[in-house]
Motif scaffolding. Structure first.
Motif, PDB file in Angstrom:
ATOM      1  N   MET A  38      99.169  74.352  43.634  1.00 17.76           N
ATOM      2  CA  MET A  38      98.773  75.752  43.785  1.00 17.76           C
ATOM      3  C   MET A  38      97.489  75.978  43.003  1.00 17.76           C
ATOM      4  SD  MET A  38     100.018  78.812  44.941  1.00 17.76           S
ATOM      5  CE  MET A  38     101.785  78.714  44.873  1.00 17.76           C
ATOM      6  N   ALA A  39      96.540  76.636  43.650  1.00 18.26           N
ATOM      7  CA  ALA A  39      95.316  77.055  42.980  1.00 18.26           C
ATOM      8  C   ALA A  39      95.325  78.580  42.913  1.00 18.26           C
ATOM      9  CB  ALA A  39      94.088  76.562  43.733  1.00 18.26           C
ATOM     10  N   ARG A  40      95.056  79.115  41.733  1.00 14.44           N
ATOM     11  CA  ARG A  40      95.051  80.566  41.528  1.00 14.44           C
ATOM     12  C   ARG A  40      93.621  81.042  41.375  1.00 14.44           C
ATOM     13  NH1 ARG A  40      98.578  83.702  36.965  1.00 14.44           N
ATOM     14  NH2 ARG A  40      98.068  85.814  37.614  1.00 14.44           N
ATOM     15  N   PHE A  41      93.271  82.054  42.156  1.00 19.79           N
ATOM     16  CA  PHE A  41      91.946  82.676  42.132  1.00 19.79           C
ATOM     17  C   PHE A  41      92.092  84.068  41.513  1.00 19.79           C
ATOM     18  CE2 PHE A  41      91.774  79.511  45.393  1.00 19.79           C
ATOM     19  CZ  PHE A  41      90.464  79.056  45.410  1.00 19.79           C
ATOM     20  N   PRO A  42      91.867  84.205  40.203  1.00 19.13           N
ATOM     21  CA  PRO A  42      92.038  85.509  39.548  1.00 19.13           C
ATOM     22  C   PRO A  42      91.096  86.564  40.116  1.00 19.13           C
ATOM     23  CG  PRO A  42      91.887  83.747  37.924  1.00 19.13           C
ATOM     24  CD  PRO A  42      91.504  83.163  39.253  1.00 19.13           C
ATOM     25  N   ARG A  43      91.607  87.774  40.253  1.00 19.12           N
ATOM     26  CA  ARG A  43      90.783  88.865  40.781  1.00 19.12           C
ATOM     27  C   ARG A  43      89.622  89.190  39.854  1.00 19.12           C
ATOM     28  NH1 ARG A  43      95.248  93.573  40.111  1.00 19.12           N
ATOM     29  NH2 ARG A  43      95.539  93.260  37.890  1.00 19.12           N
ATOM     30  N   SER A  44      89.717  88.777  38.588  1.00 15.53           N
ATOM     31  CA  SER A  44      88.640  89.025  37.621  1.00 15.53           C
ATOM     32  C   SER A  44      87.402  88.189  37.914  1.00 15.53           C
ATOM     33  CB  SER A  44      89.132  88.710  36.205  1.00 15.53           C
ATOM     34  OG  SER A  44      89.401  87.315  36.081  1.00 15.53           O
ATOM     35  N   GLY A  45      87.537  87.174  38.805  1.00 12.67           N
ATOM     36  CA  GLY A  45      86.404  86.325  39.124  1.00 12.67           C
ATOM     37  C   GLY A  45      86.311  85.075  38.259  1.00 12.67           C
ATOM     38  N   VAL A  46      87.214  84.928  37.289  1.00  9.98           N
ATOM     39  CA  VAL A  46      87.252  83.720  36.465  1.00  9.98           C
ATOM     40  C   VAL A  46      87.526  82.534  37.396  1.00  9.98           C
ATOM     41  CG1 VAL A  46      88.535  82.567  34.604  1.00  9.98           C
ATOM     42  CG2 VAL A  46      88.072  85.010  34.472  1.00  9.98           C
ATOM     43  N   GLU A  47      87.045  81.355  37.000  1.00 11.62           N
ATOM     44  CA  GLU A  47      87.196  80.170  37.830  1.00 11.62           C
ATOM     45  C   GLU A  47      88.647  79.907  38.220  1.00 11.62           C
ATOM     46  OE1 GLU A  47      86.559  75.351  37.757  1.00 11.62           O
ATOM     47  OE2 GLU A  47      86.199  76.492  35.939  1.00 11.62           O
ATOM     48  N   ALA A  48      88.830  79.463  39.461  1.00 15.83           N
ATOM     49  CA  ALA A  48      90.161  79.123  39.960  1.00 15.83           C
ATOM     50  C   ALA A  48      90.733  77.945  39.173  1.00 15.83           C
ATOM     51  CB  ALA A  48      90.085  78.776  41.443  1.00 15.83           C
ATOM     52  N   ARG A  49      92.051  77.978  38.982  1.00 20.47           N
ATOM     53  CA  ARG A  49      92.744  76.932  38.234  1.00 20.47           C
ATOM     54  C   ARG A  49      93.995  76.513  39.001  1.00 20.47           C
ATOM     55  NH1 ARG A  49      90.659  75.601  33.963  1.00 20.47           N
ATOM     56  NH2 ARG A  49      89.466  76.886  32.572  1.00 20.47           N
ATOM     57  N   TYR A  50      94.400  75.266  38.751  1.00 22.63           N
ATOM     58  CA  TYR A  50      95.681  74.807  39.277  1.00 22.63           C
ATOM     59  C   TYR A  50      96.782  75.422  38.425  1.00 22.63           C
ATOM     60  CZ  TYR A  50      93.304  71.248  42.038  1.00 22.63           C
ATOM     61  OH  TYR A  50      92.510  70.602  42.938  1.00 22.63           O
ATOM     62  N   THR A  51      97.766  76.020  39.071  1.00 24.67           N
ATOM     63  CA  THR A  51      98.911  76.559  38.346  1.00 24.67           C
ATOM     64  C   THR A  51     100.176  75.754  38.640  1.00 24.67           C
ATOM     65  OG1 THR A  51      99.335  78.152  40.112  1.00 24.67           O
ATOM     66  CG2 THR A  51      97.973  78.892  38.257  1.00 24.67           C
ATOM     67  N   LEU A  52     100.077  74.818  39.557  1.00 23.55           N
ATOM     68  CA  LEU A  52     101.184  73.950  39.905  1.00 23.55           C
ATOM     69  C   LEU A  52     100.591  72.649  40.419  1.00 23.55           C
ATOM     70  CD1 LEU A  52     104.252  73.452  40.732  1.00 23.55           C
ATOM     71  CD2 LEU A  52     103.602  74.374  42.954  1.00 23.55           C
ATOM     72  N   TYR A  53     101.170  71.540  40.016  1.00 25.42           N
ATOM     73  CA  TYR A  53     100.744  70.230  40.505  1.00 25.42           C
ATOM     74  C   TYR A  53     101.995  69.378  40.610  1.00 25.42           C
ATOM     75  CZ  TYR A  53      97.018  66.872  41.415  1.00 25.42           C
ATOM     76  OH  TYR A  53      96.144  65.993  42.023  1.00 25.42           O
ATOM     77  N   GLY A  54     102.472  69.163  41.835  1.00 24.80           N
ATOM     78  CA  GLY A  54     103.762  68.539  42.097  1.00 24.80           C
ATOM     79  C   GLY A  54     103.946  67.149  41.520  1.00 24.80           C
ATOM     80  N   THR A  55     105.190  66.781  41.304  1.00 28.70           N
ATOM     81  CA  THR A  55     105.515  65.513  40.673  1.00 28.70           C
ATOM     82  C   THR A  55     105.040  64.310  41.479  1.00 28.70           C
ATOM     83  OG1 THR A  55     107.719  65.588  41.686  1.00 28.70           O
ATOM     84  CG2 THR A  55     107.507  66.405  39.409  1.00 28.70           C
ATOM     85  N   GLU A  56     105.087  64.372  42.803  1.00 31.24           N
ATOM     86  CA  GLU A  56     104.605  63.265  43.631  1.00 31.24           C
ATOM     87  C   GLU A  56     103.097  63.097  43.461  1.00 31.24           C
ATOM     88  OE1 GLU A  56     106.372  61.071  45.547  1.00 31.24           O
ATOM     89  OE2 GLU A  56     108.183  62.005  44.768  1.00 31.24           O
ATOM     90  N   LEU A  57     102.387  64.202  43.283  1.00 36.05           N
ATOM     91  CA  LEU A  57     100.936  64.138  43.091  1.00 36.05           C
ATOM     92  C   LEU A  57     100.608  63.578  41.717  1.00 36.05           C
ATOM     93  CD1 LEU A  57     100.068  67.619  44.626  1.00 36.05           C
ATOM     94  CD2 LEU A  57     100.253  65.403  45.772  1.00 36.05           C
ATOM     95  N   VAL A  58     101.367  63.990  40.718  1.00 40.14           N
ATOM     96  CA  VAL A  58     101.167  63.457  39.366  1.00 40.14           C
ATOM     97  C   VAL A  58     101.454  61.964  39.354  1.00 40.14           C
ATOM     98  CG1 VAL A  58     102.001  63.507  36.978  1.00 40.14           C
ATOM     99  CG2 VAL A  58     101.645  65.651  38.225  1.00 40.14           C
ATOM    100  N   GLU A  59     102.509  61.552  40.041  1.00 39.12           N
ATOM    101  CA  GLU A  59     102.842  60.131  40.089  1.00 39.12           C
ATOM    102  C   GLU A  59     101.707  59.336  40.728  1.00 39.12           C
ATOM    103  OE1 GLU A  59     106.000  57.309  42.391  1.00 39.12           O
ATOM    104  OE2 GLU A  59     106.796  59.124  41.462  1.00 39.12           O
TER     105      GLU A  59
END
Length: 158
Positions: A38-59
């Motif tokens: 999941m990538a979160r795009f704050p309404r404030s305009g701050v840079e988008a960040r990952y808020t979730l990164y699944g275990t299969e992707l981490v592996e």
């Protein structure tokens, strides 16, 4: 594997251009949880960040990108190009599908399908949910910064 996510996304109630997701439907995503990010795009305009990164992707990558900036989460070649797809999906309000090739040290390659689904949330921020399906599993023996990503095909879906 990713195709059932499109009807789920299309069935979400709309809030203007984007579907509105309140998070109550997470059970519907259970079959894909390890393959989601999941990538979160704050309404404030701050840079988008990952808020979730699944275990299969981490592996696969050996690195959890949760909390890292969308564009600077890794130094892997091609990562900025693939990160732009999240911005495109959010701006267009349309699902984005792509076929990505990962070149690993030693000449190994693996490909994956990626589906990006944009939506808005009741907190006012937008998010892009990504689901990734790898063609095959490879042993984990490389540094994440040594892999290179290339988008081979991509399309905005209706």
């Amino acid at each position: 594997m990713l195709q059932p996510l499109l009807p789920w996304w299309r069935a979400l109630p709309r809030d203007g251009l984007l579907p509105l997701w309140t998070g109550e439907l997470v059970f519907d995503l259970k079959p894909w949880l390890g393959h989601l990010l999941m990538a979160r795009f704050p309404r404030s305009g701050v840079e988008a960040r990952y808020t979730l990164y699944g275990t299969e992707l981490v592996e696969f990558t050996g690195r959890d990108l949760t909390g890292r900036g969308l564009r600077d989460a890794t130094k892997s070649p091609g990562f900025r190009v693939t990160a732009e797809s999240y911005v495109t999906a959010r701006a267009s309000g349309r699902p984005h599908w792509s076929r990505v090739r990962v070149d690993l040290p030693g000449g190994d390659k693996v490909r994956y399908d990626r589906l990006l689904l944009p939506f808005s949330c009741s907190d006012g921020d937008d998010r892009v949910l990504g689901a990734i399906r790898f063609d095959r599993r490879l042993p984990r023996f490389w540094d994440a910064d040594d892999m290179s990503l290339t988008i081979e095909q991509e399309a905005l879906l209706a």
